[in-house]
Motif scaffolding. Structure first.
Motif, PDB file in Angstrom:
ATOM      1  N   VAL A 240       0.729  -1.398  -0.292  1.00  0.00           N
ATOM      2  CA  VAL A 240      -0.557  -0.179  -0.087  1.00  0.00           C
ATOM      3  C   VAL A 240       1.337   1.310  -0.036  1.00  0.00           C
ATOM      4  CG1 VAL A 240      -2.052   1.426   1.515  1.00  0.00           C
ATOM      5  CG2 VAL A 240      -1.845  -1.356   0.733  1.00  0.00           C
ATOM      6  N   PRO A 241       0.911   1.951  -1.092  1.00  0.00           N
ATOM      7  CA  PRO A 241       0.129   1.637  -2.276  1.00  0.00           C
ATOM      8  C   PRO A 241       1.378   0.988  -2.909  1.00  0.00           C
ATOM      9  CG  PRO A 241       1.325   3.951  -2.363  1.00  0.00           C
ATOM     10  CD  PRO A 241       1.597   3.527  -1.388  1.00  0.00           C
ATOM     11  N   ASN A 242       0.878   0.063  -3.942  1.00  0.00           N
ATOM     12  CA  ASN A 242       1.601  -0.840  -4.475  1.00  0.00           C
ATOM     13  C   ASN A 242       2.234   0.209  -6.404  1.00  0.00           C
ATOM     14  OD1 ASN A 242      -1.371  -1.086  -6.928  1.00  0.00           O
ATOM     15  ND2 ASN A 242      -1.765  -2.721  -5.320  1.00  0.00           N
ATOM     16  N   LYS A 243       3.171  -0.604  -7.097  1.00  0.00           N
ATOM     17  CA  LYS A 243       3.461   0.625  -7.860  1.00  0.00           C
ATOM     18  C   LYS A 243       2.388   0.690  -9.040  1.00  0.00           C
ATOM     19  CE  LYS A 243       8.386  -0.728  -7.711  1.00  0.00           C
ATOM     20  NZ  LYS A 243       8.934  -1.876  -8.509  1.00  0.00           N
ATOM     21  N   LEU A 244       1.948  -0.336  -9.120  1.00  0.00           N
ATOM     22  CA  LEU A 244       0.315   0.781 -10.128  1.00  0.00           C
ATOM     23  C   LEU A 244      -0.317   1.080 -10.537  1.00  0.00           C
ATOM     24  CD1 LEU A 244      -1.120  -2.413 -12.035  1.00  0.00           C
ATOM     25  CD2 LEU A 244      -2.924  -1.053 -11.825  1.00  0.00           C
ATOM     26  N   PHE A 245      -0.822   1.556  -9.075  1.00  0.00           N
ATOM     27  CA  PHE A 245      -1.811   2.394  -8.374  1.00  0.00           C
ATOM     28  C   PHE A 245      -1.479   3.228  -8.437  1.00  0.00           C
ATOM     29  CE2 PHE A 245      -4.686   3.995  -4.615  1.00  0.00           C
ATOM     30  CZ  PHE A 245      -5.592   3.853  -5.333  1.00  0.00           C
ATOM     31  N   ALA A 246      -0.688   3.102  -7.321  1.00  0.00           N
ATOM     32  CA  ALA A 246       0.419   4.874  -7.544  1.00  0.00           C
ATOM     33  C   ALA A 246       0.838   5.222  -9.143  1.00  0.00           C
ATOM     34  CB  ALA A 246       2.060   4.703  -7.562  1.00  0.00           C
ATOM     35  N   SER A 247       0.579   4.629 -10.225  1.00  0.00           N
ATOM     36  CA  SER A 247       1.028   5.046 -11.272  1.00  0.00           C
ATOM     37  C   SER A 247      -0.502   5.711 -11.819  1.00  0.00           C
ATOM     38  CB  SER A 247       1.661   4.189 -12.630  1.00  0.00           C
ATOM     39  OG  SER A 247       1.105   2.982 -12.995  1.00  0.00           O
ATOM     40  N   MET A 248      -1.312   5.409 -11.329  1.00  0.00           N
ATOM     41  CA  MET A 248      -2.912   4.788 -12.049  1.00  0.00           C
ATOM     42  C   MET A 248      -3.536   6.492 -11.798  1.00  0.00           C
ATOM     43  SD  MET A 248      -6.063   2.861 -10.663  1.00  0.00           S
ATOM     44  CE  MET A 248      -5.574   1.465 -11.482  1.00  0.00           C
ATOM     45  N   PRO A 249      -4.166   6.720 -13.119  1.00  0.00           N
ATOM     46  CA  PRO A 249      -4.393   8.753 -12.615  1.00  0.00           C
ATOM     47  C   PRO A 249      -5.773   8.757 -12.040  1.00  0.00           C
ATOM     48  CG  PRO A 249      -4.956   7.517 -15.136  1.00  0.00           C
ATOM     49  CD  PRO A 249      -3.729   6.543 -15.101  1.00  0.00           C
ATOM     50  N   SER A 250      -6.162  10.142 -11.794  1.00  0.00           N
ATOM     51  CA  SER A 250      -6.729   9.750 -10.364  1.00  0.00           C
ATOM     52  C   SER A 250      -8.750   9.652 -11.258  1.00  0.00           C
ATOM     53  CB  SER A 250      -7.020  10.885 -10.155  1.00  0.00           C
ATOM     54  OG  SER A 250      -7.252  11.771 -11.349  1.00  0.00           O
ATOM     55  N   THR A 251      -8.984   9.378 -12.968  1.00  0.00           N
ATOM     56  CA  THR A 251      -9.790   9.094 -12.659  1.00  0.00           C
ATOM     57  C   THR A 251     -10.187   8.236 -12.672  1.00  0.00           C
ATOM     58  OG1 THR A 251      -8.477   9.756 -14.774  1.00  0.00           O
ATOM     59  CG2 THR A 251      -9.743  11.096 -14.858  1.00  0.00           C
ATOM     60  N   MET A 252      -9.044   7.140 -12.918  1.00  0.00           N
ATOM     61  CA  MET A 252      -9.554   5.501 -12.846  1.00  0.00           C
ATOM     62  C   MET A 252      -9.519   5.272 -11.600  1.00  0.00           C
ATOM     63  SD  MET A 252      -6.650   4.500 -15.328  1.00  0.00           S
ATOM     64  CE  MET A 252      -7.316   2.730 -16.061  1.00  0.00           C
ATOM     65  N   LYS A 253      -9.526   6.279 -10.354  1.00  0.00           N
ATOM     66  CA  LYS A 253      -9.490   5.464  -8.904  1.00  0.00           C
ATOM     67  C   LYS A 253     -11.385   5.370  -8.909  1.00  0.00           C
ATOM     68  CE  LYS A 253      -4.914   6.308  -7.946  1.00  0.00           C
ATOM     69  NZ  LYS A 253      -4.187   6.689  -7.606  1.00  0.00           N
ATOM     70  N   ALA A 254     -12.168   4.850  -8.960  1.00  0.00           N
ATOM     71  CA  ALA A 254     -13.709   5.071  -8.915  1.00  0.00           C
ATOM     72  C   ALA A 254     -14.068   3.529  -8.259  1.00  0.00           C
ATOM     73  CB  ALA A 254     -13.838   5.690 -10.665  1.00  0.00           C
ATOM     74  N   PRO A 255     -15.488   3.945  -8.535  1.00  0.00           N
ATOM     75  CA  PRO A 255     -15.417   2.378  -7.469  1.00  0.00           C
ATOM     76  C   PRO A 255     -16.452   1.298  -9.129  1.00  0.00           C
ATOM     77  CG  PRO A 255     -17.174   4.362  -6.748  1.00  0.00           C
ATOM     78  CD  PRO A 255     -16.533   4.820  -7.879  1.00  0.00           C
ATOM     79  N   TRP A 256     -16.207   0.348  -9.067  1.00  0.00           N
ATOM     80  CA  TRP A 256     -16.219  -0.458 -10.022  1.00  0.00           C
ATOM     81  C   TRP A 256     -17.785  -0.554  -9.756  1.00  0.00           C
ATOM     82  CZ3 TRP A 256     -14.899  -1.331  -4.660  1.00  0.00           C
ATOM     83  CH2 TRP A 256     -15.580  -2.145  -4.240  1.00  0.00           C
ATOM     84  N   GLN A 257     -17.437  -1.232 -11.785  1.00  0.00           N
ATOM     85  CA  GLN A 257     -19.373  -1.572 -12.504  1.00  0.00           C
ATOM     86  C   GLN A 257     -19.491  -2.368 -12.643  1.00  0.00           C
ATOM     87  OE1 GLN A 257     -21.566   1.688 -11.985  1.00  0.00           O
ATOM     88  NE2 GLN A 257     -19.791   2.359 -10.741  1.00  0.00           N
ATOM     89  N   GLN A 258     -20.202  -3.888 -12.577  1.00  0.00           N
ATOM     90  CA  GLN A 258     -20.743  -4.840 -12.320  1.00  0.00           C
ATOM     91  C   GLN A 258     -20.975  -5.223 -13.645  1.00  0.00           C
ATOM     92  OE1 GLN A 258     -21.635  -7.280  -9.066  1.00  0.00           O
ATOM     93  NE2 GLN A 258     -20.756  -6.102  -7.886  1.00  0.00           N
ATOM     94  N   ASN A 259     -21.475  -4.260 -14.335  1.00  0.00           N
ATOM     95  CA  ASN A 259     -22.375  -4.131 -15.620  1.00  0.00           C
ATOM     96  C   ASN A 259     -21.539  -3.871 -17.021  1.00  0.00           C
ATOM     97  OD1 ASN A 259     -22.549  -1.663 -14.563  1.00  0.00           O
ATOM     98  ND2 ASN A 259     -25.058  -1.832 -15.713  1.00  0.00           N
ATOM     99  N   LEU A 260     -20.961  -3.016 -16.361  1.00  0.00           N
ATOM    100  CA  LEU A 260     -19.643  -3.008 -17.342  1.00  0.00           C
ATOM    101  C   LEU A 260     -18.193  -3.432 -17.518  1.00  0.00           C
ATOM    102  CD1 LEU A 260     -20.302   1.103 -17.565  1.00  0.00           C
ATOM    103  CD2 LEU A 260     -21.031  -0.572 -19.205  1.00  0.00           C
TER     104      LEU A 260
END
Length: 380
Positions: A240-260
């Motif tokens: 925490v945080p892992n490297k992938l999450f640290a490199s992720m733009p903030s727009t991708m850090k949102a609730p998961w959507q199970q129908n998309l």
């Protein structure tokens, strides 16, 4: 300033009283846990942060429930459930651009009138910027992400991934040589019946440069961002945080959507199938790790073959994924899932037929390998 219109992605949030307490949602009375799958917001906080812009829209300033990807959202409606002996119905307390008789007043007046009352199933609907319907960024459409962690460690998404693939010296000359459709169950201390029936499917791609392989999979939209970048193909998953999450733009850090759905290509250190199978074994139930660190149960390779498609550069493969994601934005547990995607992708690359390994998926499966070849609509 964000451009709001009818195309922006819609988010729902539960409005709760200031003294609200639920052990799964709060750390203490009135203290909401951040980043819930269904965002929650206190009534007083909503009132404090809601403001009208020059266009007449009501905007929630800052983050919703501390989700970095949910910022400065436009309020669309306020609703509540009304229960009766006969049925439960939805009542609109306020609706954007509604006629006066349908949902009178402004949202601030409506919310202020609720102070001191018992709030039950009170919900706010927000709308994000227009571009959120086509990707994670306004200039890079497409719900496909690529994590070239062994190149420069920067996660990329949308059409930017093909631009990087063509410009990077390692990738620009590389082609896909072999691919392998593998499957596994998720490791859990206690497996229920459904856990035993659900098998995740993905495709391992080997490249001509021989430096690393890539795992390609389809999953819930925002599944990585919503789960703090905890990717099974990365060794530092639990950091925490892992490297992938640290490199992720903030727009991708949102609730998961199970129908998309989103499609991911994750580069892994394994140089071939044998090294990747050793990784699967290490983190499986047949390895030496405790159950809390295991990731896979009973992994195996269902199909393996040489890549025969004529255009098979890294940029070509990524463009196929962008096409498929645009044509197939929905996620359905039985019909449009990781298994059906892996079957289609393996068929595209090898020209050989592949079908889902799960019996119930196989019975409902309709091949869509041609969807990789043609650009589709760009929005969900």
């Amino acid at each position: 300033e964000a451009s709001y219109g009818q195309n922006g992605y819609r988010w729902h949030a539960q409005i709760v009283a200031d003294d609200f307490f639920h052990k799964k949602l709060c750390t203490a009375p009135g203290q909401l846990k951040p980043c819930r799958a269904m965002p929650h917001i206190k009534l007083s906080e909503l009132l404090e942060r809601l403001a009208q812009n020059e266009r007449g829209s009501w905007i929630l300033s800052g983050e919703l429930n501390q989700w970095p990807g949910l910022t400065n959202l436009e309020l669309v409606s306020i609703t509540c459930k009304v229960r009766s002996v006969v049925a439960t119905s939805i009542k609109r307390l306020w609706l954007q651009n509604a006629k006066q008789k349908d949902a009178p007043g402004d949202p601030v007046s409506v919310l202020s009138a609720l102070h001191g009352k018992k709030l039950r199933s009170l919900r706010a609907t927000f709308r994000d910027a227009d571009w959120t319907s086509i990707g994670w960024g306004p200039t890079s459409p497409g719900f496909v992400l690529w994590y070239p962690g062994l190149l420069d460690g920067s996660l990329r998404h949308g059409t930017d991934i093909t631009v990087f693939a063509r410009s990077n010296s390692t990738c620009s000359a590389a082609t896909a040589t072999s691919c392998h459709f593998f499957t596994h169950r998720y490791a859990k201390a206690t497996e229920g019946l459904k856990d035993r029936l659900i098998w995740h499917g993905a495709v391992l791609v080997e490249w001509s440069h021989g430096l690393f392989c890539s795992v390609v999979e389809l999953a819930w939209l925002n599944g990585l961002g919503g789960y703090m970048g905890r990717c099974n193909w990365c060794r530092d998953k639990l950091e925490v945080p892992n490297k992938l999450f640290a490199s992720m733009p903030s727009t991708m850090k949102a609730p998961w959507q199970q129908n998309l759905a989103e499609i991911r290509m994750i580069d892994v250190p394994a140089k071939n199938l044998q090294e990747f199978q050793a990784f699967l074994h290490e983190f499986s139930g047949s390895g030496d790790l405790p159950i809390s660190e295991q990731r896979f149960f009973d992994p195996y390779v269902a199909y393996t073959g040489k890549v025969h498609t004529q255009h098979r550069s890294v940029a070509d493969i990524l463009q196929y994924l962008l096409n498929y994601a645009a044509k197939n934005p929905q996620y359905e547990e039985a019909r449009r899932n990781c298994q059906t995607f892996a079957s289609d992708f393996f068929t595209l690359l090898t020209g050989e037929e592949a079908v889902p390994t799960q019996a119930f998926c196989r019975a409902l499966y309709k091949p869509r390998a041609m969807d990789f070849m043609y650009a589709g609509p760009t929005s969900h």
